[in-house]
Write an enzyme that holds these catalytic residues in place. Structure first.
Site, mmCIF file in Angstrom:
data_model
loop_
_atom_site.group_PDB
_atom_site.id
_atom_site.type_symbol
_atom_site.label_atom_id
_atom_site.label_comp_id
_atom_site.label_asym_id
_atom_site.label_seq_id
_atom_site.Cartn_x
_atom_site.Cartn_y
_atom_site.Cartn_z
ATOM 1 N N SER A 35 0.915 -1.271 0.128
ATOM 2 C CA SER A 35 0.195 -0.055 -0.116
ATOM 3 C C SER A 35 0.827 1.482 0.000
ATOM 4 O O SER A 35 0.379 2.323 -0.318
ATOM 5 C CB SER A 35 -0.867 0.004 1.122
ATOM 6 N N ASP B 163 -3.596 8.018 8.243
ATOM 7 C CA ASP B 163 -4.940 7.045 8.497
ATOM 8 C C ASP B 163 -4.551 6.246 9.595
ATOM 9 O O ASP B 163 -5.590 5.338 9.864
ATOM 10 C CB ASP B 163 -5.658 6.403 7.150
ATOM 11 N N HIS C 277 -0.732 4.391 7.041
ATOM 12 C CA HIS C 277 -0.238 5.192 5.885
ATOM 13 C C HIS C 277 0.296 6.564 6.161
ATOM 14 O O HIS C 277 -0.351 7.105 6.977
ATOM 15 C CB HIS C 277 -1.198 4.979 4.606
#
Length: 384
Positions: free
Chosen positions: A48, A347, A350
């Protein structure tokens, strides 16, 4: 009445602002690629931290189900792009530095004129069957680094490159002008086995073994320019801070056990890269030091305009560090801070665009790559 100097200053300011917007637009379009960019293609891999859209809210990691919702993407793109951030990632800053458009995700089936991004949010270095065998499939993305290699091989075969021994001309045509970027991979492997009977030593061995086989496969095909990004200081991530015992802290104020785990992983990975440098002397292999780049910002946040080291910018105040896994960023119950550029974490897991830019600058323009990334660019320029 305003003086002529005032009007000139105002006009200059407007010109600078418009130029900035035009530059940001231009570097992400095909029409402004310079005649001789350093590389013609970038092929990226990872999870990610590098994914530019191979997952969305319905296919990404279970704990972060709202990446397709606002406020994801609010800072640069001004709308969600299925990047796990408020804006650009390291791979985006890399593309801009090389005067190439942002990389399309592989699953978008966009033509790979300037490269492809194979990175998948939630992806692991270890193949999925290992987690299935150990009943660790609650939060596992089906794709692994092996999946990404299969996807890449399809791209290579479409260009006639099968093996460097059997199709040397075709493989050379691909790799002579291609940068291979292997983004962070492995953090999910450790996270998914947290609290299980699977030891971190086992994960370390398997994850690095998988990454090693992946790199060897690409190098054997003829890759000439490879950058491998290490793990970040995972103990400084909001999720780690929220879950770990309060007495598990290092001198940075981060989770000591997690940071040691990532640091040890990176040390072994670097040793493997050094072996590859001897095995493939014609290839330029660079280690991008994500861990020390991250730590550098934590140690000197004011230099980067950072005011909050550990709280999530986007989340819910009902949880520790503004992180509630039942009310994660993008959900109806979450809110976003008004100033993401002052936060490291976006978040809970991340990073903000501001943090990605800081570590990108340190790795790509500073001294946090071994050898420096600029050495790779100089070698590429000399080779033509």
């Amino acid at each position: 009445m305003a003086s002529s100097h005032t009007f000139i200053n105002i006009a200059s300011t407007i010109f600078i602002i418009l130029s900035s917007h035009l530059i940001n637009f231009a570097i992400s379009t095909k029409t402004t690629i310079p005649p001789n960019p350093p590389f013609k293609h970038i092929y990226a891999f990872g999870d990610s931290y590098t994914d530019t859209g191979n997952t969305n809210s319905s296919t990404g990691p279970n704990a972060f189900l709202y990446v397709s919702n606002s406020p994801y993407g609010q800072t640069f793109f001004h709308h969600p792009t299925n990047r796990y951030s408020d804006g650009r990632l390291v791979i985006d800053f890399l593309a801009q530095q090389l005067f190439l458009p942002f990389l399309p995700p592989y699953l978008s089936k966009t033509a790979d004129e300037y490269g492809v991004n194979f990175a998948v949010a939630g992806s692991t270095a270890i193949i999925r069957s290992f987690f299935v065998k150990n009943n660790l499939t609650l939060n596992i993305t089906p794709q692994s680094l092996q999946t990404q290699l299969i996807w890449f091989n399809k791209i290579l075969e479409s260009k006639g490159c099968k093996e460097s021994s059997t199709t040397p001309k075709e493989c050379k045509a691909v790799f002579d002008d291609s940068l291979i970027w292997v983004g962070e991979i492995g953090a999910n492997d450790y996270a998914y086995t947290l609290g299980s009977s699977v030891t971190s030593t086992t994960i370390q061995k398997l994850a690095i073994g998988s990454a090693t086989r992946f790199l060897e496969a690409i190098l054997s095909k003829g890759a000439k320019y490879i950058v491998v990004q290490g793990l970040p200081a995972t103990g400084c991530l909001t999720l780690a801070m929220a879950l770990a015992a309060e007495n598990d802290r290092d001198t940075l104020g981060c989770v000591a056990s997690s940071n040691k785990q990532s640091h040890d992983h990176n040390t072994i990975l670097q040793a493997k890269l050094n072996d590859f440098k001897k095995q493939f002397p014609n290839a330029m292999i660079v280690y991008a030091d994500f861990w020390n780049s991250y730590v550098s910002v934590v140690k000197n946040p004011k230099k980067y305009g950072i005011k909050d080291l550990f709280n999530a910018c986007c989340g819910a105040s009902s949880g520790s560090y503004n992180l509630d896994l039942l009310k994660t960023c993008g959900s109806p119950m979450a809110t976003s801070c008004p100033n993401p550029s002052q936060y490291i974490n976006w978040d809970g897991v991340h990073l903000t665009e501001a943090m990605y830019k800081a570590v990108a600058d340190l790795m790509l323009k500073g001294n946090f790559s071994q050898p420096p990334f600029e050495n790779l660019l100089r070698k590429k320029t000399k080779s033509g």
